[in-house]
Write a protein that holds these residues in place. Structure first.
Motif, PDB file in Angstrom:
ATOM      1  N   LYS A 169       0.854  -1.193   0.000  1.00 60.44           N
ATOM      2  CA  LYS A 169       0.000   0.000   0.000  1.00 60.44           C
ATOM      3  C   LYS A 169       0.888   1.240   0.000  1.00 60.44           C
ATOM      4  O   LYS A 169       2.031   1.192   0.413  1.00 60.44           O
ATOM      5  CB  LYS A 169      -0.958  -0.022   1.190  1.00 60.44           C
ATOM      6  CG  LYS A 169      -0.272  -0.085   2.518  1.00 60.44           C
ATOM      7  CD  LYS A 169      -1.281  -0.214   3.635  1.00 60.44           C
ATOM      8  CE  LYS A 169      -0.503  -0.362   4.930  1.00 60.44           C
ATOM      9  NZ  LYS A 169      -1.039  -1.222   5.864  1.00 60.44           N
ATOM     10  N   SER A 170       0.352   2.345  -0.457  1.00 60.61           N
ATOM     11  CA  SER A 170       1.174   3.532  -0.680  1.00 60.61           C
ATOM     12  C   SER A 170       1.710   4.107   0.634  1.00 60.61           C
ATOM     13  O   SER A 170       1.194   5.087   1.134  1.00 60.61           O
ATOM     14  CB  SER A 170       0.397   4.582  -1.464  1.00 60.61           C
ATOM     15  OG  SER A 170      -0.725   4.981  -0.703  1.00 60.61           O
ATOM     16  N   THR A 171       2.714   3.457   1.181  1.00 60.05           N
ATOM     17  CA  THR A 171       3.389   3.927   2.377  1.00 60.05           C
ATOM     18  C   THR A 171       4.566   4.774   1.933  1.00 60.05           C
ATOM     19  O   THR A 171       5.451   4.291   1.231  1.00 60.05           O
ATOM     20  CB  THR A 171       3.906   2.732   3.206  1.00 60.05           C
ATOM     21  OG1 THR A 171       2.801   1.899   3.541  1.00 60.05           O
ATOM     22  CG2 THR A 171       4.581   3.184   4.462  1.00 60.05           C
ATOM     23  N   LYS A 172       4.551   6.034   2.348  1.00 58.90           N
ATOM     24  CA  LYS A 172       5.646   6.920   1.973  1.00 58.90           C
ATOM     25  C   LYS A 172       6.808   6.671   2.922  1.00 58.90           C
ATOM     26  O   LYS A 172       6.684   6.877   4.133  1.00 58.90           O
ATOM     27  CB  LYS A 172       5.179   8.369   2.056  1.00 58.90           C
ATOM     28  CG  LYS A 172       6.240   9.364   1.675  1.00 58.90           C
ATOM     29  CD  LYS A 172       5.704  10.781   1.804  1.00 58.90           C
ATOM     30  CE  LYS A 172       6.877  11.690   2.081  1.00 58.90           C
ATOM     31  NZ  LYS A 172       6.573  12.719   3.044  1.00 58.90           N
ATOM     32  N   PRO A 173       7.943   6.219   2.393  1.00 57.84           N
ATOM     33  CA  PRO A 173       9.097   5.992   3.261  1.00 57.84           C
ATOM     34  C   PRO A 173       9.587   7.292   3.892  1.00 57.84           C
ATOM     35  O   PRO A 173       9.548   8.354   3.279  1.00 57.84           O
ATOM     36  CB  PRO A 173      10.162   5.429   2.311  1.00 57.84           C
ATOM     37  CG  PRO A 173       9.435   5.001   1.096  1.00 57.84           C
ATOM     38  CD  PRO A 173       8.211   5.863   1.008  1.00 57.84           C
ATOM     39  N   THR A 174      10.032   7.186   5.145  1.00 56.48           N
ATOM     40  CA  THR A 174      10.620   8.339   5.825  1.00 56.48           C
ATOM     41  C   THR A 174      12.014   8.590   5.243  1.00 56.48           C
ATOM     42  O   THR A 174      12.540   7.774   4.480  1.00 56.48           O
ATOM     43  CB  THR A 174      10.755   8.065   7.330  1.00 56.48           C
ATOM     44  OG1 THR A 174      11.691   6.994   7.520  1.00 56.48           O
ATOM     45  CG2 THR A 174       9.420   7.714   7.965  1.00 56.48           C
ATOM     46  N   GLU A 209      14.264   5.749   6.167  1.00 58.89           N
ATOM     47  CA  GLU A 209      13.929   4.553   5.391  1.00 58.89           C
ATOM     48  C   GLU A 209      14.437   4.677   3.962  1.00 58.89           C
ATOM     49  O   GLU A 209      14.905   3.697   3.371  1.00 58.89           O
ATOM     50  CB  GLU A 209      12.416   4.329   5.419  1.00 58.89           C
ATOM     51  CG  GLU A 209      11.911   3.904   6.784  1.00 58.89           C
ATOM     52  CD  GLU A 209      10.396   3.908   6.916  1.00 58.89           C
ATOM     53  OE1 GLU A 209       9.908   3.335   7.916  1.00 58.89           O
ATOM     54  OE2 GLU A 209       9.698   4.482   6.060  1.00 58.89           O
ATOM     55  N   LYS A 220       6.002  -2.726   7.842  1.00 56.95           N
ATOM     56  CA  LYS A 220       5.252  -1.908   6.876  1.00 56.95           C
ATOM     57  C   LYS A 220       5.165  -2.570   5.508  1.00 56.95           C
ATOM     58  O   LYS A 220       4.386  -2.146   4.666  1.00 56.95           O
ATOM     59  CB  LYS A 220       5.937  -0.540   6.690  1.00 56.95           C
ATOM     60  CG  LYS A 220       5.817   0.414   7.838  1.00 56.95           C
ATOM     61  CD  LYS A 220       6.596   1.678   7.455  1.00 56.95           C
ATOM     62  CE  LYS A 220       6.335   2.860   8.303  1.00 56.95           C
ATOM     63  NZ  LYS A 220       7.106   4.039   7.850  1.00 56.95           N
ATOM     64  N   ILE A 265       7.776  -2.584   3.413  1.00 55.93           N
ATOM     65  CA  ILE A 265       8.695  -1.865   2.533  1.00 55.93           C
ATOM     66  C   ILE A 265       9.883  -2.746   2.148  1.00 55.93           C
ATOM     67  O   ILE A 265      10.422  -2.635   1.055  1.00 55.93           O
ATOM     68  CB  ILE A 265       9.174  -0.554   3.205  1.00 55.93           C
ATOM     69  CG1 ILE A 265       7.995   0.400   3.378  1.00 55.93           C
ATOM     70  CG2 ILE A 265      10.288   0.111   2.411  1.00 55.93           C
ATOM     71  CD1 ILE A 265       8.305   1.645   4.187  1.00 55.93           C
ATOM     72  N   THR A 279       8.748   4.263  -6.196  1.00 57.11           N
ATOM     73  CA  THR A 279       8.900   5.161  -5.053  1.00 57.11           C
ATOM     74  C   THR A 279       9.149   6.579  -5.524  1.00 57.11           C
ATOM     75  O   THR A 279       8.552   7.533  -5.007  1.00 57.11           O
ATOM     76  CB  THR A 279      10.045   4.674  -4.138  1.00 57.11           C
ATOM     77  OG1 THR A 279       9.767   3.323  -3.735  1.00 57.11           O
ATOM     78  CG2 THR A 279      10.178   5.544  -2.910  1.00 57.11           C
TER      79      THR A 279
END
Length: 129
Positions: free
Chosen positions: A5-10, A13, A56, A58, A79
């Motif tokens: 799912k569209s998890t925006k990496p920090t 990360e 997550k 990722i 990404t």
């Protein structure tokens, strides 16, 4: 690579992902050693961050041996597209030309002659469409 799912990496990360994208796979120790070249960071901090990234989705990990081997579970290209899209919308009001003008006008990161040639090729291709 898996569908995440569209998890925006920090930012942290993303630093780890850069290493995994370039190496293909790595242990926490290998990632930590790479990170330590550029910034002060504790091993346990790297370990915890990679565990969070695993939770997550990722990254994926092979835990069949004592030393876990990690791989990125999201592609660099996807990404970049996801983060760039959000940045264009939120920072440049949806204007890609504003983004490009800002990037090209930034004297701290002036494009090389080769990059300018590549940009020109892309522009020429876009005009043909």
């Amino acid at each position: 690579m898996g569908n995440v799912k569209s998890t925006k990496p920090t930012e942290g990360e993303l630093e780890i992902l850069q290493i995994l994208w370039s190496k293909g796979e790595a242990t926490v120790r290998e990632v930590h050693e790479e990170l330590s070249v550029h910034k002060e960071s504790g091993y346990t901090t790297t370990l915890k961050l990679m565990q969070i990234m695993f939770e997550k989705g990722i990254v994926i990990r092979d835990d069949s041996s004592k030393t876990h081997i990690y791989q990125a579970n999201i592609t660099r290209d996807n990404t970049q597209k996801q983060m760039l899209g959000k940045m264009v919308k939120s920072l440049f009001g949806g204007s890609t030309s504003q983004l490009v003008m800002q990037a090209l006008g930034n004297s701290n990161n002036a494009p090389s002659r080769e990059e300018l040639d590549e940009i020109q090729r892309i522009l020429d291709d876009l005009k043909k469409q």
